[in-house]
Design a protein around this motif. Structure first.
Motif: not given
Length: 403
Positions: A107-115
């Protein structure tokens, strides 16, 4: 390691039999419990998770269980804690954590985990050594990155220089595996949804259409098309390139790609796949529809490349299934009449050209048995109208004209 080996065998057995999903809520709950009780060391758990993620990607196993599990939260927490360390970061642990997380997340990953995850894995991707061990490391990192949803927001400063560098370097030195290279493109094309400014880079600098055609042609030579089952990696690469073409067409706003070679290539793949790999064959017709609908390829390019012939051959196959016929009818309708919502002043869909296209289609159908085709489609058209709530005309003149 005995438990790990047993679970890997179970995964591969499930992949072959496809009877029941194995990556369930209960599966990840049990793994988290074993980690918590220290009956499974975390390093072994990560080895298993990466293996599961690899097979989940290549075989399209269902994996909703990980996204809402305590184990997923545990992995997130460990990534955050390890990243915050000012000294003596365990880089291999971070790699394993980030890859496991991205490979299994659906599913869509949190911005924090992307960064946290993306820049770290891009460092792995930039390794240039051509030895087998490094190639596999890069392949796994790119495969993990390619699983990031197309709907995930991501600033281009986070990834663009690195992913461009790795694609350009491979085009010059051919140091990536086929799976790694396709994964790099899948990642980049998926970013196109948010960054329309990537079009010039993708089309003119990195030569997307030509690269897709070349890679598909190379893979087609490897596959034994007479076999009923393709190797997992080959299947994933084929689907990846064909889906990337569809995604590019869906995301782009305007402007054509140099599509002549790509159309011809997709026609060849369509014919090779038709007997034993209908899913790939149908996707090729879908790509023709997408390329025409978004004006990525011209009618002339599709005709000269053989797209109409390929679609008609598929329509006349005695084993043509429902979805195959649906894609063919949609393509014929679009080819004859243009989009239902066409841009004002777009000469590509002028009345005169539509009539020419209808005539072209009639001539092709006449060669194959025009009346039989229309009659055979009548029941299908009724079903499509009922199933999709859109009107598919049953009048032959809406698809083709004889004069």
């Amino acid at each position: 390691m005995h438990v790990i080996e047993e679970m890997i065998v179970l995964t591969e057995k499930a992949e072959v039999e496809r009877e029941e999903p194995i990556l369930t809520d209960e599966f990840f709950k049990e793994m988290d419990k074993m980690v918590e009780e220290n009956t499974m060391p975390m390093e072994n758990a990560l080895l298993l998770l990466k293996h599961m993620g690899y097979y989940k990607m290549l075989t399209e196993l269902c994996c909703n269980g990980f996204c809402y599990s305590f184990l997923q939260k545990r992995v997130e927490r460990m990534i955050d804690e390890e990243e915050k360390k000012k000294e003596e970061k365990n880089e291999q642990l971070l790699i394993d954590l980030c890859e496991s997380y991205l490979l299994l997340f659906d599913i869509i990953i949190s911005e924090k985990m992307i960064i946290l995850c993306v820049p770290f894995l891009l460092k792995v991707v930039l390794k240039k050594e051509e030895n087998e061990e490094t190639q596999k490391e890069v392949e796994m990192a790119l495969l993990a990155l390619s699983n990031i949803s197309k709907f995930n927001k991501m600033e281009k400063d986070l990834y663009l220089n690195e992913i461009t560098e790795i694609i350009e370097y491979h085009q010059e030195h051919c140091h990536l595996t086929h799976l790694a290279y396709q994964s790099a493109w899948r990642f980049l094309v998926c970013r196109f949804l948010d960054e329309k400014g990537l079009e010039d880079l993708i089309v003119n600098e990195l030569h997307f259409a030509g690269e897709a055609a070349r890679e598909l042609e190379e893979q087609a030579k490897i596959v034994d098309w007479k076999k009923k089952k393709m190797a997992k990696e080959e299947w994933f690469i084929f689907n990846g390139w064909i889906d990337s073409v569809s995604d590019y067409c869906f995301f782009q706003l305007e402007g054509k790609i140099d599509s002549a070679a790509l159309v011809e290539c997709l026609c060849r793949i369509h014919r090779l796949a038709q007997a034993n790999y209908s899913e790939i064959s149908i996707k090729c017709i879908r790509d023709f529809h997408s390329m025409l609908f978004k004006n990525v390829a011209s009618v002339d390019e599709l005709v000269k490349g053989g797209a109409i012939d390929a679609a008609l051959e598929a329509a006349f196959q005695p084993t043509a299934g429902y979805y195959s016929m649906e894609m063919n009818i949609k393509f014929f309708r679009l080819f004859s009449s243009g989009p239902s919502t066409q841009p004002d002043g777009n000469e590509h869909w002028s009345t005169g050209e539509m009539k020419v296209n209808k005539r072209r289609l009639f001539e092709k159908l006449e060669e194959e048995g025009y009346e039989d085709f229309i009659v055979s489609c009548n029941y299908m058209l009724l079903q499509l109208n009922d199933s999709y709530g859109e009107y598919f005309s049953r009048n032959p003149s809406d698809y083709c004209v004889a004069c």
